[in-house]
Each structure stands twice: as structure tokens, then as C-alpha cells.
Design a protein around this motif. Sequence first.
Motif, PDB file in Angstrom:
ATOM      1  N   LYS A  56      24.872  83.723  -3.513  1.00  0.00           N
ATOM      2  CA  LYS A  56      25.380  84.461  -2.358  1.00  0.00           C
ATOM      3  C   LYS A  56      26.847  84.861  -2.489  1.00  0.00           C
ATOM      4  CE  LYS A  56      25.639  84.002   2.643  1.00  0.00           C
ATOM      5  NZ  LYS A  56      25.452  83.107   3.776  1.00  0.00           N
ATOM      6  N   HIS A  57      27.664  84.037  -3.090  1.00  0.00           N
ATOM      7  CA  HIS A  57      29.110  84.245  -3.109  1.00  0.00           C
ATOM      8  C   HIS A  57      29.596  84.868  -4.419  1.00  0.00           C
ATOM      9  CE1 HIS A  57      28.505  81.121  -0.055  1.00  0.00           C
ATOM     10  NE2 HIS A  57      29.505  81.734   0.557  1.00  0.00           N
ATOM     11  N   ARG A  58      30.600  85.730  -4.298  1.00  0.00           N
ATOM     12  CA  ARG A  58      31.217  86.371  -5.457  1.00  0.00           C
ATOM     13  C   ARG A  58      32.732  86.375  -5.282  1.00  0.00           C
ATOM     14  NH1 ARG A  58      27.237  88.448  -8.247  1.00  0.00           N
ATOM     15  NH2 ARG A  58      25.440  89.359  -7.269  1.00  0.00           N
ATOM     16  N   LEU A  59      33.421  86.241  -6.410  1.00  0.00           N
ATOM     17  CA  LEU A  59      34.871  86.398  -6.441  1.00  0.00           C
ATOM     18  C   LEU A  59      35.180  87.780  -6.996  1.00  0.00           C
ATOM     19  CD1 LEU A  59      36.335  83.050  -7.767  1.00  0.00           C
ATOM     20  CD2 LEU A  59      36.805  84.133  -5.597  1.00  0.00           C
ATOM     21  N   LEU A  60      36.022  88.518  -6.294  1.00  0.00           N
ATOM     22  CA  LEU A  60      36.428  89.851  -6.731  1.00  0.00           C
ATOM     23  C   LEU A  60      37.921  89.836  -6.997  1.00  0.00           C
ATOM     24  CD1 LEU A  60      34.663  91.901  -3.931  1.00  0.00           C
ATOM     25  CD2 LEU A  60      33.908  91.678  -6.267  1.00  0.00           C
ATOM     26  N   LEU A  61      38.315  90.368  -8.136  1.00  0.00           N
ATOM     27  CA  LEU A  61      39.723  90.579  -8.432  1.00  0.00           C
ATOM     28  C   LEU A  61      39.946  92.082  -8.355  1.00  0.00           C
ATOM     29  CD1 LEU A  61      42.386  89.247  -9.203  1.00  0.00           C
ATOM     30  CD2 LEU A  61      41.766  89.578 -11.587  1.00  0.00           C
ATOM     31  N   ILE A  62      40.709  92.502  -7.355  1.00  0.00           N
ATOM     32  CA  ILE A  62      40.919  93.913  -7.073  1.00  0.00           C
ATOM     33  C   ILE A  62      42.371  94.261  -7.352  1.00  0.00           C
ATOM     34  CG2 ILE A  62      40.892  95.658  -5.255  1.00  0.00           C
ATOM     35  CD1 ILE A  62      38.651  94.087  -3.958  1.00  0.00           C
ATOM     36  N   ARG A  63      42.603  95.385  -8.025  1.00  0.00           N
ATOM     37  CA  ARG A  63      43.961  95.856  -8.300  1.00  0.00           C
ATOM     38  C   ARG A  63      44.257  97.045  -7.408  1.00  0.00           C
ATOM     39  NH1 ARG A  63      44.755  96.597 -14.132  1.00  0.00           N
ATOM     40  NH2 ARG A  63      45.142  94.384 -14.071  1.00  0.00           N
ATOM     41  N   ARG A  64      45.428  96.983  -6.737  1.00  0.00           N
ATOM     42  CA  ARG A  64      45.886  98.063  -5.869  1.00  0.00           C
ATOM     43  C   ARG A  64      47.373  98.249  -6.087  1.00  0.00           C
ATOM     44  NH1 ARG A  64      49.051  98.121  -1.781  1.00  0.00           N
ATOM     45  NH2 ARG A  64      48.955  95.886  -1.599  1.00  0.00           N
ATOM     46  N   ASP A  65      47.766  99.419  -6.547  1.00  0.00           N
ATOM     47  CA  ASP A  65      49.179  99.760  -6.751  1.00  0.00           C
ATOM     48  C   ASP A  65      49.917  98.715  -7.582  1.00  0.00           C
ATOM     49  OD1 ASP A  65      48.830 102.054  -5.266  1.00  0.00           O
ATOM     50  OD2 ASP A  65      49.523 101.143  -3.408  1.00  0.00           O
ATOM     51  N   GLY A  66      49.316  98.247  -8.664  1.00  0.00           N
ATOM     52  CA  GLY A  66      49.976  97.292  -9.550  1.00  0.00           C
ATOM     53  C   GLY A  66      49.942  95.858  -9.059  1.00  0.00           C
ATOM     54  N   LYS A  67      49.303  95.590  -7.943  1.00  0.00           N
ATOM     55  CA  LYS A  67      49.143  94.224  -7.422  1.00  0.00           C
ATOM     56  C   LYS A  67      47.665  93.878  -7.455  1.00  0.00           C
ATOM     57  CE  LYS A  67      53.418  93.577  -6.078  1.00  0.00           C
ATOM     58  NZ  LYS A  67      54.255  92.531  -6.559  1.00  0.00           N
ATOM     59  N   GLU A  68      47.377  92.608  -7.639  1.00  0.00           N
ATOM     60  CA  GLU A  68      45.998  92.156  -7.658  1.00  0.00           C
ATOM     61  C   GLU A  68      45.744  91.238  -6.476  1.00  0.00           C
ATOM     62  OE1 GLU A  68      45.309  90.458 -11.510  1.00  0.00           O
ATOM     63  OE2 GLU A  68      45.174  92.437 -12.443  1.00  0.00           O
ATOM     64  N   HIS A  69      44.504  91.271  -5.981  1.00  0.00           N
ATOM     65  CA  HIS A  69      44.107  90.464  -4.834  1.00  0.00           C
ATOM     66  C   HIS A  69      42.787  89.778  -5.180  1.00  0.00           C
ATOM     67  CE1 HIS A  69      47.118  92.702  -2.559  1.00  0.00           C
ATOM     68  NE2 HIS A  69      46.624  93.775  -3.145  1.00  0.00           N
ATOM     69  N   LEU A  70      42.710  88.459  -4.929  1.00  0.00           N
ATOM     70  CA  LEU A  70      41.510  87.683  -5.199  1.00  0.00           C
ATOM     71  C   LEU A  70      40.768  87.491  -3.887  1.00  0.00           C
ATOM     72  CD1 LEU A  70      39.946  86.150  -7.394  1.00  0.00           C
ATOM     73  CD2 LEU A  70      41.241  84.114  -6.757  1.00  0.00           C
ATOM     74  N   ILE A  71      39.521  87.963  -3.828  1.00  0.00           N
ATOM     75  CA  ILE A  71      38.742  87.957  -2.595  1.00  0.00           C
ATOM     76  C   ILE A  71      37.428  87.244  -2.842  1.00  0.00           C
ATOM     77  CG2 ILE A  71      37.615  89.419  -0.871  1.00  0.00           C
ATOM     78  CD1 ILE A  71      39.663  91.584  -1.618  1.00  0.00           C
ATOM     79  N   LEU A  72      37.035  86.373  -1.900  1.00  0.00           N
ATOM     80  CA  LEU A  72      35.745  85.686  -1.947  1.00  0.00           C
ATOM     81  C   LEU A  72      34.825  86.371  -0.947  1.00  0.00           C
ATOM     82  CD1 LEU A  72      34.025  83.257  -2.947  1.00  0.00           C
ATOM     83  CD2 LEU A  72      34.920  81.992  -0.996  1.00  0.00           C
ATOM     84  N   THR A  73      33.681  86.877  -1.424  1.00  0.00           N
ATOM     85  CA  THR A  73      32.727  87.546  -0.545  1.00  0.00           C
ATOM     86  C   THR A  73      31.432  86.763  -0.504  1.00  0.00           C
ATOM     87  OG1 THR A  73      31.824  88.892  -2.334  1.00  0.00           O
ATOM     88  CG2 THR A  73      33.670  89.817  -1.100  1.00  0.00           C
ATOM     89  N   GLY A  74      30.607  87.088   0.476  1.00  0.00           N
ATOM     90  CA  GLY A  74      29.296  86.472   0.580  1.00  0.00           C
ATOM     91  C   GLY A  74      29.108  85.679   1.852  1.00  0.00           C
ATOM     92  N   GLY A  75      30.175  85.324   2.535  1.00  0.00           N
ATOM     93  CA  GLY A  75      30.056  84.631   3.801  1.00  0.00           C
ATOM     94  C   GLY A  75      29.948  85.633   4.936  1.00  0.00           C
ATOM     95  N   GLU A  76      30.253  85.182   6.141  1.00  0.00           N
ATOM     96  CA  GLU A  76      30.207  86.099   7.281  1.00  0.00           C
ATOM     97  C   GLU A  76      31.272  87.176   7.137  1.00  0.00           C
ATOM     98  OE1 GLU A  76      30.253  84.256  11.080  1.00  0.00           O
ATOM     99  OE2 GLU A  76      28.743  82.789  10.515  1.00  0.00           O
ATOM    100  N   THR A  77      32.462  86.784   6.681  1.00  0.00           N
ATOM    101  CA  THR A  77      33.535  87.749   6.460  1.00  0.00           C
ATOM    102  C   THR A  77      34.148  87.478   5.087  1.00  0.00           C
ATOM    103  OG1 THR A  77      35.171  86.301   7.493  1.00  0.00           O
ATOM    104  CG2 THR A  77      34.107  87.907   8.920  1.00  0.00           C
ATOM    105  N   PRO A  78      34.642  88.501   4.434  1.00  0.00           N
ATOM    106  CA  PRO A  78      35.330  88.273   3.157  1.00  0.00           C
ATOM    107  C   PRO A  78      36.597  87.455   3.381  1.00  0.00           C
ATOM    108  CG  PRO A  78      34.825  90.597   3.456  1.00  0.00           C
ATOM    109  CD  PRO A  78      34.525  89.914   4.744  1.00  0.00           C
TER     110      PRO A  78
END
Length: 122
Positions: A56-78
Motif C-alpha cells: 500500500k505505501h510508497r516513498l516518492l523522492l520529488i525534485r522541484r526547482d533544485g530541491k528534493e522532497h521525500l513523501i510517503l503515500t498510501g495512507g489517508e493523506t500523503p
Amino acid sequence: MDFSEIFRFVAALAFILGLIGVCAILARRFGFAPGASPVGGQRRLGIVEVKAIDAKHRLLLIRRDGKEHLILTGGETPLLIEGGIDAPAPAEIEQPLPAQYALPGHVVQFQRIVDFIKERRA
């Protein structure tokens, strides 16, 4: 139904399909289509890496404007685990170990999560 009616039908169909194609090209060019880059071709947002934690759960590493953000998805809210990480330079990206020395991917990912949680608590 004679030949002229069939020809008019085929011509009208070709005209409509052509209009749809032109609209799709214009939408892509001006950034209206999903996933299309804006005018100038510079992308500001991208997914660097995705790791499945469980079914159910996934870790996403997203890059935006030279910065990275680590997000956990799969629950009620990211859940934003960490934001504003400086993106590494291309030379700083880790090279994977040879296959005979590498741990399974889920073990490495779990160890990184445990280390991250330890750092946050300290």
C-alpha cells in the motif's frame, strides 16, 4: 448511399481528426497537456525515485526547482517526511555496488528509513 455521400463522410472524418491533432499539438506546445513541459522546455518538477515500502505505501523522492522532497503515500493523506533537501550534483549521486555485494533493495530502503527516523529523533 452513393459514392459522393461516402466521400463527404470520409472527408468530414479526416477534417475532424485533423482538427483534434492540431489542438493536441498546440496544447502540448503551450503546456496545457498533462506531463508536457511549459514554453521554453525547462522542467521544474520531476519524480527522482519511487520505492514501494509494502503493498500500500510508497516513498516518492520529488525534485522541484533544485530541491528534493521525500513523501510517503498510501495512507489517508500523503505525508511529507522531509522537504527542501538540496539536490545532489550529478557527480555526488551514489553508484550502485556490484550485484554480488549489494543488499536487496527493500533492505537498503528500510535501513535508510530507520536511519532517517533516528536522525530526526536525535
